[in-house]
Design a protein around this motif. Structure first.
Motif, short mmCIF file in Angstrom:
data_model
loop_
_atom_site.label_atom_id
_atom_site.label_comp_id
_atom_site.label_asym_id
_atom_site.label_seq_id
_atom_site.Cartn_x
_atom_site.Cartn_y
_atom_site.Cartn_z
N ASN A 173 0.83 -1.20 0.00
CA ASN A 173 0.00 0.00 0.00
C ASN A 173 0.86 1.26 0.00
O ASN A 173 0.59 2.21 -0.74
CB ASN A 173 -0.92 0.02 1.23
CG ASN A 173 -1.99 -1.06 1.17
OD1 ASN A 173 -2.12 -1.73 0.15
ND2 ASN A 173 -2.74 -1.22 2.23
N ALA A 184 -4.13 3.32 -6.40
CA ALA A 184 -4.41 2.73 -5.09
C ALA A 184 -5.83 3.07 -4.66
O ALA A 184 -6.58 2.20 -4.19
CB ALA A 184 -3.40 3.26 -4.07
N ASP A 185 -6.21 4.31 -4.84
CA ASP A 185 -7.55 4.76 -4.46
C ASP A 185 -8.61 3.96 -5.21
O ASP A 185 -9.62 3.56 -4.64
CB ASP A 185 -7.68 6.26 -4.75
CG ASP A 185 -9.02 6.82 -4.33
OD1 ASP A 185 -9.42 6.58 -3.18
OD2 ASP A 185 -9.68 7.49 -5.14
N LEU A 187 -8.57 1.08 -6.11
CA LEU A 187 -8.68 -0.30 -5.62
C LEU A 187 -9.09 -0.35 -4.16
O LEU A 187 -9.01 -1.38 -3.51
CB LEU A 187 -7.34 -1.02 -5.81
CG LEU A 187 -6.94 -1.22 -7.26
CD1 LEU A 187 -5.55 -1.79 -7.36
CD2 LEU A 187 -7.93 -2.15 -7.95
N GLY A 188 -9.51 0.80 -3.66
CA GLY A 188 -10.03 0.83 -2.30
C GLY A 188 -8.96 0.95 -1.22
O GLY A 188 -9.24 0.75 -0.05
N VAL A 189 -7.72 1.25 -1.62
CA VAL A 189 -6.68 1.50 -0.62
C VAL A 189 -6.79 2.97 -0.20
O VAL A 189 -6.79 3.85 -1.05
CB VAL A 189 -5.27 1.24 -1.21
CG1 VAL A 189 -4.19 1.65 -0.24
CG2 VAL A 189 -5.13 -0.22 -1.60
N PRO B 79 -14.85 3.40 -3.82
CA PRO B 79 -14.45 2.33 -4.73
C PRO B 79 -14.38 0.98 -4.02
O PRO B 79 -14.72 -0.05 -4.61
CB PRO B 79 -13.06 2.77 -5.20
CG PRO B 79 -13.06 4.24 -5.06
CD PRO B 79 -13.92 4.53 -3.87
N ALA B 80 -13.97 0.99 -2.76
CA ALA B 80 -13.88 -0.27 -2.02
C ALA B 80 -15.25 -0.95 -1.95
O ALA B 80 -15.36 -2.17 -2.11
CB ALA B 80 -13.34 -0.01 -0.62
N ILE B 83 -16.14 -2.39 -5.38
CA ILE B 83 -15.42 -3.63 -5.64
C ILE B 83 -16.05 -4.77 -4.85
O ILE B 83 -16.24 -5.87 -5.36
CB ILE B 83 -13.92 -3.47 -5.29
CG1 ILE B 83 -13.27 -2.50 -6.28
CG2 ILE B 83 -13.20 -4.81 -5.31
CD1 ILE B 83 -11.92 -1.99 -5.83
N LEU B 108 -2.93 -5.54 -4.88
CA LEU B 108 -3.13 -4.29 -4.16
C LEU B 108 -4.59 -4.12 -3.76
O LEU B 108 -5.49 -4.22 -4.58
CB LEU B 108 -2.69 -3.13 -5.07
CG LEU B 108 -2.63 -1.74 -4.44
CD1 LEU B 108 -1.65 -1.72 -3.28
CD2 LEU B 108 -2.21 -0.71 -5.48
N ARG B 163 -10.96 -9.80 -8.96
CA ARG B 163 -11.92 -9.39 -7.93
C ARG B 163 -13.31 -9.90 -8.25
O ARG B 163 -14.28 -9.50 -7.63
CB ARG B 163 -11.90 -7.87 -7.81
CG ARG B 163 -10.64 -7.37 -7.14
CD ARG B 163 -10.38 -5.90 -7.39
NE ARG B 163 -9.21 -5.46 -6.66
CZ ARG B 163 -7.96 -5.74 -7.00
NH1 ARG B 163 -7.72 -6.44 -8.09
NH2 ARG B 163 -6.95 -5.32 -6.28
#
Lengths: 309, 516
Positions: A173, A184-185, A187-189, B79-80, B83, B108, B163
């Motif tokens: 991360n 990263a954002d 992908l929910g990081v 976004p989390a 997903i 990631l 995913r």
């Protein structure tokens, strides 16, 4: 010159080099973590000064070295909270904010020292701890394995930091938000949380560096670091953002410093040239940066605040 | 499952409204996507396509409206969450971290089985499985920065499949691909739809939308204009729905007699930014009244060639560039312009105009020192204003005024400002790079008409473009660049999309074919 190349002098120089490298190494490793997440902290020197003062004051008042180390760490953590809020949540420009932190740390440590201590009084230093068996190795043992615990910790943190960055999900991360925070954002990081924690780690280590510096010297004075924290930032570039490279830089720096000290003591450098010789490490850093910094790429998002569009 | 998909909706967006300060980005938009369907969203820049899918992916919140996924109402706040709801998005700009490996990029943001440590070997194995199953060849252990564009695209798709995305949004995924790569991508996407996934495909390329979609929804100014299917519509009709009026997609081109060569390039070798050879010993000429199109996939030396002709990049000794018979190889940009070169750069906001300057200032950016715009060494604002107003009128630049900051104009209008400046100097040679990239269909149509007009006036034009339709519609001859070389120059009568597409991929035809 000949007297420098005697075994005992060389061993002493190596021992002092490793001791001198300790604060650089701690601060640079911490700064590496921060920079890999895309946050430059030019305030390292200020953080070190504040934590050095509080560590010193703790020993002065309580005589407890380990409490002093803890206080240094906590002061770093608190400064990290401050810097994190400013740069991550308020999206302030990192360069200027860092300089602000430096000036704040410089001024406040100076003020507190004058108000609470006044004249420098020596305190207990960190004792050297012999590592069983290893410290018995002739010469090498004396140079490497008869050091204080913070020095051992600093060198232990080299592989630990490397593992953190390359082998853990949190390290993944950190590297992603330092190179492409948008990715990263997406992908929910959480970019904010990752950077904030990286800043806390970095500043805590800067706090430890301040404690190490003052507890190895056993004395505090205003502007004790004399820019050490800035060198630590430069060493991150020198080490190409990798813990092992940073360690190389810190050791090189420690060796140059130790050699200059040793040569002064031996009279190889005349008293008149003493101030000039003190510049050697700084000159070396600049030269090294010119050579090294050209070949490596900084994290792409370094110094860039993140906003979601 | 058949290719038309079931009738059941995976996604229903109802009455989505999103207002940004000063603009209604989405105005009561409805969108349905069925299981097993490729549903295209078509529209100009600013029509609201991106906003709609950003809302779906949790990157911004709607002011009004509801979203149902698999029949259940959902509110996507990040976004989390998207997903977690098995919505995948492939963004217009790759969302990859170049310094990480393929496996690290895929891992990631996901849970590791060995927390706090990563489990990249497990991830790599699954990536290989997905690669194999879907025909997405890529090595999981390679750093992404070492991958070609087409491969990066595959990594993006693998990320979504890893995913287990069931609803996949693709935001202009073909913008950076060669025609061959586009065909491959479409096969993969069709297969994914056939597996029962719902796909939202965003594009402004009419041909692609017609090829791939089951249904097409057209947006204009934030509103849905209509939903149709490829069998029921045509490029012309779709363009009209997008723009709101009839559009001519292929400009009429009067016949011109080939005459004197105005731009002559010989033995040109150019080094790129990394000192590697970007353009390798190429020669060509462009005649008066002719448009030479330069086709090729981005990064095959076109940019370096353009910069060398414009005088922004040095060439290796031995090569020469002549404008109207005069060798300008060692000259600076100013002297090349004095010889009659006009330049429409690829990066219009970096090299073509100064964003903070007014429209008027940008219009005289080249000529502000000329006698007609100065008096006694000072700028003559009267004549500058007069000249600017005339150009704004002539080129139909939509701007509140000539003193408006250029940055507040749309891309198409900024391009018209640059076009107006360059064409008003009556260039002998015009170098036009990606002149309509990111520009609305209406403005693109206008720019094309102007380039044809300039051709009629006798200008020798070199048109560098990655838009194959544009090159084929405008050019008299098409030079195809591949890995720094011109692999063929094809007269437009003999050019077909397939033939040019193959050349762009470096497939050089047998000699007997090219001589036909």
């Amino acid at each position: 010159m000949g007297e420098f190349f005697t075994l005992s002098v060389l061993v002493a120089t190596a021992a002092s080099a490793i001791r001198l490298a300790t604060p650089y190494l701690l601060a640079s490793l911490g700064e590496t973590v921060g920079q890999r997440s895309g946050v430059l902290n030019l305030g390292v020197d200020g953080v070190m000064l504040l934590s050095a003062f509080f560590s010193y004051w703790t020993v002065l008042e309580t005589g407890n070295l380990w409490l002093a180390v803890l206080v240094g760490l906590v002061v770093g953590l608190v400064m990290g909270l401050l810097y994190g809020v400013i740069t991550v949540f308020l999206n302030a420009t990192q360069g200027i904010s860092g300089i602000g932190i430096f000036i704040f740390g410089l001024g406040l440590s100076d003020l507190l020292f004058r108000q609470l201590v006044g004249t420098p009084k020596p305190v207990r230093r960190l004792p050297n701890v012999d590592i069983p068996l290893l410290s018995d190795i002739p010469h090498l043992g004396e140079a490497l394995f008869q050091r204080n615990l913070l020095t051992y910790l600093a060198f232990l943190l080299v592989p630990v930091t490397a593992l953190l960055l390359t082998r853990t999900t949190f390290g993944l991360n950190i590297r992603s938000v330092g190179d492409n925070p948008q990715a990263a954002d997406s992908l929910g990081v959480s970019v904010e949380r990752t950077r904030f924690v990286a800043i806390l780690i970095g500043n805590s280590m800067a706090g430890l560096a301040g404690a190490a510096l003052v507890l190895q010297l056993g004395i505090f004075q205003p502007n004790l670091t004399q820019g050490l924290g800035f060198i630590a930032v430069a060493l991150v570039y020198f080490g190409a953002w990798r813990p092992i490279g940073v360690m190389g830089g810190a050791l090189l720096y420690g060796f140059v410093n130790a050699t200059v000290l040793q040569w002064k003591a031996l009279g190889i450098i005349p008293v008149s040239g003493s101030d000039l010789a003190n510049m050697a490490p700084a000159v070396l850093t600049i030269l090294a940066l010119i050579v090294v910094a050209r070949r490596v790429h900084a994290p792409s998002a370094l110094t860039k605040p993140f906003t979601r569009h | 499952m058949d290719t038309m998909g079931s009738d059941e909706n995976i996604l229903e967006m109802r009455g989505i409204t999103k207002v940004f300060p000063g603009v209604v980005a989405n105005d009561n938009v409805d969108l349905d996507v069925r299981y097993g369907e490729v549903h295209s969203l078509l529209g100009e820049n600013g029509a609201g396509k991106s906003t709609l899918v950003k809302i779906l992916f949790g990157l911004c919140q709607p002011d009004e409206g509801s979203i149902h996924l698999r029949g259940e109402p959902i509110a996507v706040e990040s976004p989390a969450e998207a997903i977690a709801s098995r919505i995948g998005m492939i963004h217009q700009h790759f969302m990859l971290v170049p310094t990480l490996t393929v496996a690290e990029n895929v891992a990631l943001g996901t849970q590791s089985t060995r927390r706090p440590f990563t489990d990249l070997d497990v991830v790599s194995r699954r990536v290989s499985e997905i690669s194999e199953k879907h025909g997405l060849a890529v090595d999981p252990s390679v750093e992404v920065r070492r991958l070609a564009v087409g491969e990066r695209q595959r990594v993006e798709i693998i990320k979504a499949l890893y995913r287990d995305a069931e609803l996949l949004v693709l935001d202009e995924p073909t913008a950076v691909l060669t025609p061959g790569e586009v065909d491959d991508l479409f096969v993969i996407l069709r297969r994914m739809a056939n597996d029962g996934r719902g796909l939202i495909f965003i594009s402004h390329k009419l041909r692609e939308v017609l090829t791939l979609s089951d249904r097409i929804t057209v947006l204009r100014n934030g509103k849905v204009v209509g939903t149709t299917a490829p069998a029921e519509t045509s490029r012309e009709e779709l363009a009209q729905m997008m723009v709101g009026r009839a559009v001519r997609l292929t400009p009429d081109k009067p016949l011109m007699d080939a005459s004197a060569a105005q731009l002559k390039v010989e033995g040109l070798t150019i080094r790129g930014d990394r000192e590697t050879v970007a353009v390798d010993d190429i020669s060509f000429e462009v005649r008066s009244g002719e448009i030479l199109g330069v086709a090729g996939v981005s990064g095959n030396g076109q940019r370096e060639l353009a910069e060398a002709i414009a005088g922004l990049r040095a060439v290796e000794p031995g090569g020469s560039i002549r404008i109207a018979g005069v060798d300008v190889t060692g000259d600076d940009t100013r002297s090349r312009r004095d010889r009659g070169l006009g330049f429409i750069p690829e990066e219009r906001m970096r090299d073509g105009a100064i964003a903070e300057f007014t429209v008027s200032e940008n219009l005289v950016l080249v000529d502000h020192g000329a006698a007609e715009f100065t008096s006694r060494g000072m700028l003559d604002f009267g004549s500058i204003r007069e000249h600017s107003q005339k150009l704004v009128d002539d080129f139909a630049v939509k701007t509140p005024g000539i003193d408006t900051p250029t940055s507040s104009l749309s891309g198409g209008n900024i391009q018209k400002v640059i076009l107006a400046r360059e064409l008003s100097a009556s260039p002998t040679v015009l170098l036009a790079c990606q002149p309509t990239r990111g520009v609305d269909i209406g403005a693109a149509e206008y720019i094309h008409t102007r380039l044809i007009q300039q051709r009629s006036l006798g200008t020798a034009t070199i048109l560098i473009s990655e838009d194959l339709d544009e090159v084929m519609g405008l050019a008299d001859r098409i030079a195809v660049m591949y890995e720094g070389e011109i692999v063929a120059i094809v007269p437009s009568e003999e050019a077909t999309r397939d033939r040019i597409g193959l050349l762009m991929a470096g497939v050089v035809e047998a000699p007997d074919q090219s001589s036909v």
